[in-house]
Design a protein around this motif. Structure first.
Motif: not given
Length: 189
Positions: A155-160, A163-166, A179-183
């Motif tokens: 998780d800490a080493f992704r190039a992008d 979108t990590l949170w989602r 909760h991913m789609n919660r406003p």
């Protein structure tokens, strides 16, 4: 309440809830590096800066994962640097690395990059960190500001990191993934 507190430990992720509007932490993913009765500290994983690592810590440039920039680790001591490494072999952790989990370690930036090269699969350098006093993070978790979830070492080493949170939220079991789609404001739904 006891279950939530047991989860707050080094190696866990804090996902900012939609209610957390503090500009330092809105929409962030924080990797906890230390947590005990005295407080907690971690680094924000998804806030890259435009500053190339090689321009401030040239010796470490070859070990840093893409993108090779400093990340804004948090509002505490932003002029300082803290580094996290992905370790090749958890059984062989040389001096200069302090284990956080079996695959993650804090890097002593005063050590020699050459001495750590063989042990490190990738590294991320953070300007500043996030810190909480005794009981503060537990209060914020209990108040609904953070979701505490397990981290995966990559998780800490992704190039992008955008979108990590989602993606972290999507892999959570049960209702938490909803909760991913919660406003931010449910009344706007």
């Amino acid at each position: 309440m006891g279950e939530t507190r047991a989860e707050i430990r080094a190696g866990m992720l804090l996902l900012a809830s939609p209610e957390l509007v503090d500009p330092n932490f809105a929409d962030t993913v924080v990797l906890l590096l230390d947590a005990d009765e005295d407080g907690a500290m971690g680094v924000v994983l998804n806030r890259p800066s435009p500053v190339p690592v090689i321009s401030v810590l040239a010796d470490w440039g070859d070990l840093v994962a893409e993108p090779e920039v400093l990340f804004r680790g948090g509002p505490v001591s932003p002029e300082g640097a803290l580094a996290v490494a992905l370790v090749h072999d958890p059984a062989v952790v040389p001096p200069g690395l302090r284990p956080v989990t079996d695959r993650l370690a804090i890097v002593d930036l005063d050590a020699s990059a050459d001495d750590l090269d063989a042990a490190v699969e990738g590294m991320r350098i953070f300007a500043g960190y996030a810190g909480w006093g005794a009981g503060q993070l537990e209060g914020e978790v209990d108040g609904g500001d953070w979701y505490v979830v397990p981290a995966l070492a990559p998780d800490a080493f992704r190039a992008d990191q955008s979108t990590l949170w989602r993606e972290v939220m999507r892999r959570q079991p049960g209702e938490l993934a909803w909760h991913m789609n919660r406003p931010v404001d449910p009344e706007l739904n």
